[in-house]
Design a protein around this motif. Structure first.
Motif, PDB file in Angstrom:
ATOM      1  N   SER A 115      43.150 -15.507 -22.902  1.00 19.36           N
ATOM      2  CA  SER A 115      43.550 -14.382 -23.763  1.00 19.36           C
ATOM      3  C   SER A 115      45.030 -14.073 -23.632  1.00 19.36           C
ATOM      4  CB  SER A 115      42.731 -13.140 -23.419  1.00 19.36           C
ATOM      5  OG  SER A 115      41.388 -13.327 -23.760  1.00 19.36           O
ATOM      6  N   SER A 116      45.528 -14.115 -22.417  1.00 16.86           N
ATOM      7  CA  SER A 116      46.942 -13.814 -22.192  1.00 16.86           C
ATOM      8  C   SER A 116      47.847 -14.857 -22.824  1.00 16.86           C
ATOM      9  CB  SER A 116      47.233 -13.676 -20.704  1.00 16.86           C
ATOM     10  OG  SER A 116      46.645 -12.483 -20.230  1.00 16.86           O
ATOM     11  N   SER A 139      31.498 -22.382 -23.138  1.00 12.69           N
ATOM     12  CA  SER A 139      31.529 -20.919 -23.069  1.00 12.69           C
ATOM     13  C   SER A 139      32.921 -20.351 -23.343  1.00 12.69           C
ATOM     14  CB  SER A 139      31.035 -20.440 -21.701  1.00 12.69           C
ATOM     15  OG  SER A 139      31.844 -20.981 -20.668  1.00 12.69           O
ATOM     16  N   ASP A 140      33.945 -21.183 -23.213  1.00 12.72           N
ATOM     17  CA  ASP A 140      35.324 -20.741 -23.459  1.00 12.72           C
ATOM     18  C   ASP A 140      35.844 -21.136 -24.843  1.00 12.72           C
ATOM     19  OD1 ASP A 140      35.398 -19.761 -20.874  1.00 12.72           O
ATOM     20  OD2 ASP A 140      36.523 -21.451 -20.062  1.00 12.72           O
ATOM     21  N   ALA A 141      35.122 -21.968 -25.559  1.00  8.81           N
ATOM     22  CA  ALA A 141      35.631 -22.569 -26.794  1.00  8.81           C
ATOM     23  C   ALA A 141      36.019 -21.530 -27.847  1.00  8.81           C
ATOM     24  CB  ALA A 141      34.610 -23.546 -27.361  1.00  8.81           C
ATOM     25  N   GLU A 142      35.188 -20.546 -28.087  1.00  4.14           N
ATOM     26  CA  GLU A 142      35.502 -19.546 -29.110  1.00  4.14           C
ATOM     27  C   GLU A 142      36.727 -18.724 -28.716  1.00  4.14           C
ATOM     28  OE1 GLU A 142      33.477 -15.782 -31.482  1.00  4.14           O
ATOM     29  OE2 GLU A 142      32.189 -17.133 -30.333  1.00  4.14           O
ATOM     30  N   LEU A 143      36.810 -18.365 -27.446  1.00  7.68           N
ATOM     31  CA  LEU A 143      37.963 -17.607 -26.962  1.00  7.68           C
ATOM     32  C   LEU A 143      39.247 -18.432 -27.090  1.00  7.68           C
ATOM     33  CD1 LEU A 143      38.968 -14.979 -25.661  1.00  7.68           C
ATOM     34  CD2 LEU A 143      38.461 -15.995 -23.434  1.00  7.68           C
ATOM     35  N   VAL A 144      39.177 -19.711 -26.786  1.00 10.53           N
ATOM     36  CA  VAL A 144      40.339 -20.591 -26.927  1.00 10.53           C
ATOM     37  C   VAL A 144      40.767 -20.653 -28.398  1.00 10.53           C
ATOM     38  CG1 VAL A 144      41.188 -22.966 -26.712  1.00 10.53           C
ATOM     39  CG2 VAL A 144      39.837 -21.959 -24.867  1.00 10.53           C
ATOM     40  N   ASP A 145      39.806 -20.778 -29.294  1.00 14.06           N
ATOM     41  CA  ASP A 145      40.135 -20.807 -30.731  1.00 14.06           C
ATOM     42  C   ASP A 145      40.818 -19.508 -31.163  1.00 14.06           C
ATOM     43  OD1 ASP A 145      39.109 -23.358 -31.023  1.00 14.06           O
ATOM     44  OD2 ASP A 145      37.173 -22.685 -31.812  1.00 14.06           O
ATOM     45  N   ASP A 146      40.279 -18.382 -30.706  1.00 12.44           N
ATOM     46  CA  ASP A 146      40.883 -17.086 -31.041  1.00 12.44           C
ATOM     47  C   ASP A 146      42.304 -16.981 -30.486  1.00 12.44           C
ATOM     48  OD1 ASP A 146      38.521 -16.386 -32.304  1.00 12.44           O
ATOM     49  OD2 ASP A 146      37.821 -15.087 -30.672  1.00 12.44           O
ATOM     50  N   ALA A 147      42.488 -17.428 -29.240  1.00 13.63           N
ATOM     51  CA  ALA A 147      43.809 -17.374 -28.613  1.00 13.63           C
ATOM     52  C   ALA A 147      44.798 -18.284 -29.335  1.00 13.63           C
ATOM     53  CB  ALA A 147      43.713 -17.747 -27.133  1.00 13.63           C
ATOM     54  N   LEU A 148      44.338 -19.449 -29.754  1.00 17.66           N
ATOM     55  CA  LEU A 148      45.203 -20.358 -30.514  1.00 17.66           C
ATOM     56  C   LEU A 148      45.635 -19.729 -31.837  1.00 17.66           C
ATOM     57  CD1 LEU A 148      43.585 -23.841 -29.897  1.00 17.66           C
ATOM     58  CD2 LEU A 148      46.009 -23.271 -29.630  1.00 17.66           C
ATOM     59  N   GLN A 149      44.724 -19.070 -32.482  1.00 21.98           N
ATOM     60  CA  GLN A 149      45.054 -18.411 -33.744  1.00 21.98           C
ATOM     61  C   GLN A 149      46.092 -17.312 -33.506  1.00 21.98           C
ATOM     62  OE1 GLN A 149      41.662 -16.976 -35.876  1.00 21.98           O
ATOM     63  NE2 GLN A 149      42.879 -16.252 -37.596  1.00 21.98           N
ATOM     64  N   GLU A 150      45.879 -16.501 -32.460  1.00 22.29           N
ATOM     65  CA  GLU A 150      46.836 -15.435 -32.140  1.00 22.29           C
ATOM     66  C   GLU A 150      48.179 -16.020 -31.724  1.00 22.29           C
ATOM     67  OE1 GLU A 150      47.119 -11.338 -29.494  1.00 22.29           O
ATOM     68  OE2 GLU A 150      45.571 -12.808 -28.989  1.00 22.29           O
ATOM     69  N   SER A 151      48.163 -17.038 -30.902  1.00 19.59           N
ATOM     70  CA  SER A 151      49.382 -17.657 -30.388  1.00 19.59           C
ATOM     71  C   SER A 151      50.239 -18.250 -31.502  1.00 19.59           C
ATOM     72  CB  SER A 151      49.019 -18.758 -29.389  1.00 19.59           C
ATOM     73  OG  SER A 151      50.159 -19.438 -28.948  1.00 19.59           O
TER      74      SER A 151
END
Length: 162
Positions: A115-116, A139-151
């Motif tokens: 997230s950071s 279990s981390d895949a969706e969070l990684v996708d969200d972080a990539l979009q934000e980044s």
């Protein structure tokens, strides 16, 4: 009132910790840095974790070296709060350390680092997230996708210089 509640006193440790975390957004104006230092120097892990969290909430880049140093703590709670705090500060200097934390054995630490990286953004953080997305746990895949979009929407400059 929050500053007074955050000072070492007869109050419950939980009340002091939460008061420190809350008043941290007022930074130097409320004399918070001294209170953070007192809590960070405490023997109690929960109090130290609250201090690290408060460091991030101040948005004061002077805390960055301390926060980054806590990426290597033996305690997962401290690593978690350090990862979160670095995202709040949003400084690219944290990317290298966060790149290690995305592989932490503790799921909460790993997810806070992901997230950071999204909050910090820019090319360096995006490269770390892309590399991790190829090998991450499901279990981390969706969070990684969200972080990539934000980044991808952020630039690679420290917030303090913007």
């Amino acid at each position: 009132t929050l500053t007074a509640a955050a000072k070492p006193s007869e109050r419950s440790p939980l009340v002091r910790r939460r008061a420190l975390e809350s008043v941290a957004v007022f930074g130097k104006a409320a004399g918070v840095n001294g209170l953070i230092t007192i809590s960070f120097d405490a023997d109690d892990t929960a109090e130290r974790a609250s201090a690290v969290y408060a460091m991030g909430r101040t948005l004061d880049p002077a805390w960055l070296p301390t926060i980054i140093g806590e990426f290597e703590s033996d305690d997962a709670e401290i690593r978690y709060e350090a990862a979160r705090a670095s995202g709040e500060l949003g400084h690219v200097d944290a990317v290298s350390g966060l790149s290690e934390l995305v592989q932490d054995s503790d799921a909460e630490v790993r997810q806070a680092a992901i997230s950071s990286l999204g909050k910090i953004g820019g090319p360096a953080a995006t490269r770390v997230l892309e590399a991790y997305s190829a090998v991450c746990l499901s279990s981390d895949a969706e969070l990684v996708d969200d972080a990539l979009q934000e980044s991808s929407t952020l630039t690679d400059f420290p917030r303090a210089e913007m």
